[in-house]
Enzyme design. Structure first.
Site, PDB file in Angstrom:
ATOM      1  CB  SER A 217      -2.106  -0.865  -4.352  1.00 24.82           C
ATOM      2  OG  SER A 217      -3.307  -0.104  -4.437  1.00 24.82           O
TER       3      SER A 217
ATOM      4  CB  SER B 165      -1.788   4.088  -6.189  1.00 25.66           C
ATOM      5  OG  SER B 165      -0.729   2.936  -6.105  1.00 25.66           O
TER       6      SER B 165
ATOM      7  CG  ASP C 297       0.740   4.129  -3.278  1.00 18.80           C
ATOM      8  OD1 ASP C 297       0.327   3.063  -4.011  1.00 18.80           O
ATOM      9  OD2 ASP C 297       0.968   5.060  -3.917  1.00 18.80           O
TER      10      ASP C 297
END
Lengths: 372, 372, 372, 372
Positions: free
Chosen positions: A249, A287, A289
């Site tokens: 991340s 992830s 983000d």
């Protein structure tokens, strides 16, 4: 392999990426008034005992200014690049376009406790909070990445006192980067990542505005890393066994002194993905983000004295917006890379290794290209 | 400067970017059933006479399949990277997650006429449209970029007959790229751009799915172009006076045979920005950057015979989603570059020059890096 | 059943809904500078001959001000309640937060031609458009609903000249409502609907701002209609055979002189759904329900002379925002109802009947409740 | 004024709103497998001592099923009507379309501690969480409203043990409504509000699906309340001094057994605002109005055994989608009203009064209208 070079930012190592000039600190704190504080938790060694350690985690706070943020809010925006993550506080920023408390970064399973600590902090600063009808609530933005490869994340070891510690230590000036604060236990492109920061200045004829980025980097696999167009990851990946690819991340915080509306700040956030992509980021499924952006140009009183106010606003014109967008891209790119070049090796739970990106072979590879 | 090499895709020129293998055509038509058709309008020379020429424009259509799309819709999604553009049809795709007509690309001021022509086409195919209560309307997706540097854009020279022509000529097989169809008059990174396409295949253990991209490229300034990490733009930019930087835009169409929901297709769309960024794209203020994605895996009848249906769906798992995401990034990157390497020089209105990217110096520069 | 009462707005009929006072005209034109123009197309009778008539359609334009909108844009926002519709121009409003051309409403299949006509109009007003690099394009917002029960919608009978006619006739003052312009052929709650408008004023201590709504109503089934809490639809539904329920849609345009940002205007848009709901609206699957809002408080020059500007902005405070929100809800509610009470009976293609809502029984029912 | 009638749901009081039939329990638990649990905290009396009481708060949990939600996720969606609130967990639901933990409702300042408790619960159920690379994290959805008029909200009195208690007590069957759980201290339309629930069944030919709603109601001012079209609020508002209007909020949870995708569930969420509007809700500035929806029709394994799966999906057709939309509107409307008619009077901090909506005068007013 030895790392005789001291850990340093990419630019301190002589590698200059991008077209724009950084601010004097090449950090988010180049935006006047912005403060960063860390609390780093490193405790214990050896096998993981869930809930008990070893601990390689922490908290990082970013303050748009040093005063009471609840009483003097700032314009802000948020953006989700990939939503596989646990940020808190995004809905209210979307609706109202303001930040009203310190922004905190921590590990994935610690969001609740850190959020609660910042509520407590807001109450401490604003005793009316939740009592006075005009101050019913406070919105807290907390971001996270998953440091479970090195850290006993089940332990949720970041407690209120660590948040205080980060808040108290928050300051302007150079930003400590690498394996500190919320970056103590994170990995990036298969190397030790963590906190990174960078900044860019616009030319005077574009207002001379400053834009800074701070990231908590924790994504990517080793073969993906690109620096200045050079496939560093592929060339260095055999130096050592990489850790297994984990979900990863990244949290990205953007600050600027340009007088932007929340709509404009949201446009800045969108550009952060291009900065990531320049380092090889592939925006993976697992992830989380996220991007948060704020402007320090104006303070919005919690209880305004009038219906309307006069405000200086930046107009949406090509040169200046493009300048800010490029500043975002370059700052995010360089902040990610700085999180790598600044981070020391960390040995975590079960002796898992978060290996520092080796600087000598890195510079040798770059010398053939970027530095030539 | 002479261009003795024939225009060709980057891969045909010997430059292999990315980790994944392309499909046999390295084009969006590798996704079985997908068809592409162009109508290219090149008329007149010399000074611009607004409304009368010279004409350097066209229309490109992308058909998810060769049958009646209104009767057999496909799952789809849309995404706006930067919304400074005039796409039509996005709201209904967001709500219903389907495409029900050919997708068309054209110039900025021609969206209305092309949209109307496709409405007419849908009526022709479905005489009940707008008459039968169960077939009240049709949603048309039209994208555009601004070809006004070379083209008399005020003339809106793309008319219904050109749309028919594009539809009739639509076919599978190799995709004509460069200065054709909607790419006849566009510029990319200061060189002649246009239509580009590329594709990627996932490994058999990841389902062996195919993903293809087609772009209408019209963005960027000369110094920004990056190929395989090499700053081509900066090194070639002095070969010749570049055109003034114009606002620019890019339309990106993604196709796949993976059985994706509209939510998953939307996640694919988001990754297109990373492909752009790999080529140096800076997501400028004045750029209309839009993505449309569809899956050919299932056809949805306009009038279903039952309340529910059984559907094969891809599960949201790391390896396969990451494979698809990487396929998007690599396909978009290569499609943009193919639009450059395939495009011939075009001289437009007022003798404005859309210079083809010179292939010899390009390959010489790449030989030092990517090709070594 | 005879309708001896002349068609009139609900308030003219003596029914006062809501808490806030309307402006002097009780119409969107109470917002100073706003102009509305219609072109109504009524041609032919009898059986439908697709493409040839009968014609019961038109176009309605809303101008935020009477000057060149491209040169002097206004702050704006858009919102999709249900996206089963074909609006054009939403993406750029989302990105830039401005309207730069007249807003047009028409029938579903005519969006392309109306859009093209407004492009032509913008070129006429701004000869540099698409030629000068700083004026590359123009964004046109076109909304639509489906008038196919009464109109030969396949014919796309609204052409450029009708758009000119609507633009030329656009004026302030009372707004013609009911079966006019884009409302010539629409149905609402199973009765003849069309164009409706209403407005509300905030108290002087809340800034005395004005907010107006204009709707193109074309949704709902007969039994759903609610006026002032009274189930009018259910009680009047047996008066006459209702038309078959068609997909329907509604376009809502909001105008205000409050100095709102695009973020705040977007919040206004969201409240329009509550106004719909008060009339019984059930936000059906097949309905394209869209909202556009603009503020006339500031004009944004196309080519600004400076990087920043000083702007009066409304602060996000409870009383004034709630006042504006309530003004939206009440204006939209009343605008929908006015479209019904103002519309005359229309007989359309195939002798389909768009029956005017009968006023005598309506008032009798309301007298027992709302009017008591 | 005496309230001799026992508190009960509106329907138990003989008032039947809407067209559709409720399920046997007229509650969210009519959706098979759904469980609801409350922990209600009522402690102390008299003057507020911030941090110490009096306490009038709690937590309510909604479980899509009784098994391990992390291992068997359900399709879900979220929607923000007005984002002035502090929900957690929305980003991941938007990205992945799933719920993987109990949904919790609590007070505004307790979101952090409740979130942390549910993380702890997920770890307890899934010891691999945060350790195994394939189970890195868990996403927790927590909603809240502000009970500070009656409750010492600064104390954040809801702790982990109360969350356990709510989880342990969670069950199917009748739902306790009114001043219980997260509704212990909330106000709605100036009366005591809290937890309310209702459900609707679709006709067998529309699949016979069940849809249920549960709300935590805490919004509106006294004069706004409308029941069945009757302006109850205005007519009852003088019975007693209302509390000062506070910012308020509402959390809405929707459950269904229809096999909906996250896209379709999101469409359901949007309709909840129309249910609110039917009760007089004005979507105020300071209100955090959020919706969460899930389908119990399918369980998604945390670690799937294959790339694809076969799934029954509901097709987007008018009758069934409209049926579900109407079920949302009616269920939300009735759930809000049930929260009022079920809630007992609560005296809170500083002897603040949360007066139960008086049932006799209510029924008398309704008898004239709805019940006639």
């Amino acid at each position: 392999m030895k790392n005789s070079l001291p850990r340093a930012s990419l630019r301190e190592l002589g590698v200059h990426l991008g077209q724009l000039q950084p601010g004097p600190l090449n950090a988010i704190t180049d935006v006047a008034g912005v403060r960063v504080g860390h609390a780093t938790l490193v405790l214990g060694d050896g096998p993981l005992q869930p809930g008990h350690g070893p601990v390689r985690t922490g908290v990082t706070v970013i303050l748009p200014h040093a005063d009471n943020l609840y009483q003097e809010k700032v314009h802000a925006a948020v953006h989700t690049i990939n939503g596989f993550g646990k940020v808190a506080g995004f809905e209210q920023v979307r609706e109202l376009g303001t930040i009203e408390a310190p922004i905190a970064l921590t590990n994935t399973l610690n969001v609740g406790l850190v959020l609660d600590a910042l509520v407590q902090h807001a109450i401490h600063q604003n005793p009316c909070l939740g009592i006075d009808a005009h101050s019913g609530s406070v919105n807290i933005v907390v971001g996270e990445t998953n440091d479970s490869y090195l850290n006993d994340i089940q332990g949720r070891h970041v407690r209120a006192e660590h948040v205080w510690q980060a808040l108290v230590s928050a300051q302007g000036g150079p930003v400590r980067q690498g394996a500190v604060g919320a970056g103590a236990g994170t990995l990036c492109y298969g190397w030790k990542g963590g906190i990174g920061s960078a900044s860019r200045l616009l030319a005077p004829e574009l207002g001379g505005f400053c834009l800074g980025a701070l990231v908590q980097s924790n994504f990517g696999s080793r073969r993906e890393l690109v620096i200045g167009g050079v496939q560093i990851g592929r060339q260095l990946r055999h130096l050592q066994e990489p850790p297994p690819t984990s979900p990863g991340s990244i949290m990205i915080v953007l600050a600027t002194d340009a007088p932007l509306s929340s709509r404009q700040l949201q446009r800045l956030c969108v550009r952060a993905a291009a900065g990531l992509a320049r380092t090889g980021g592939a925006l993976r499924h697992g992830s989380g983000d996220f991007v948060v952006a704020f402007s320090t140009a104006e303070r919005l009183p919690h209880l305004p004295a009038s219906l309307t106010a006069s405000r200086a606003v930046l107009l949406d014109e090509e040169p200046v917006m493009n300048g800010l967008f490029l500043a975002v891209i370059e700052s995010v790119e360089e902040a990610v890379l700085n999180s790598l070049t600044c981070a020391e090796t960390v040995i975590g739970r079960d002796d898992h290794l978060g290996q520092a990106l080796p600087l000598e072979p890195l510079l040798e590879l770059l010398r053939l290209d970027v530095l030539k």
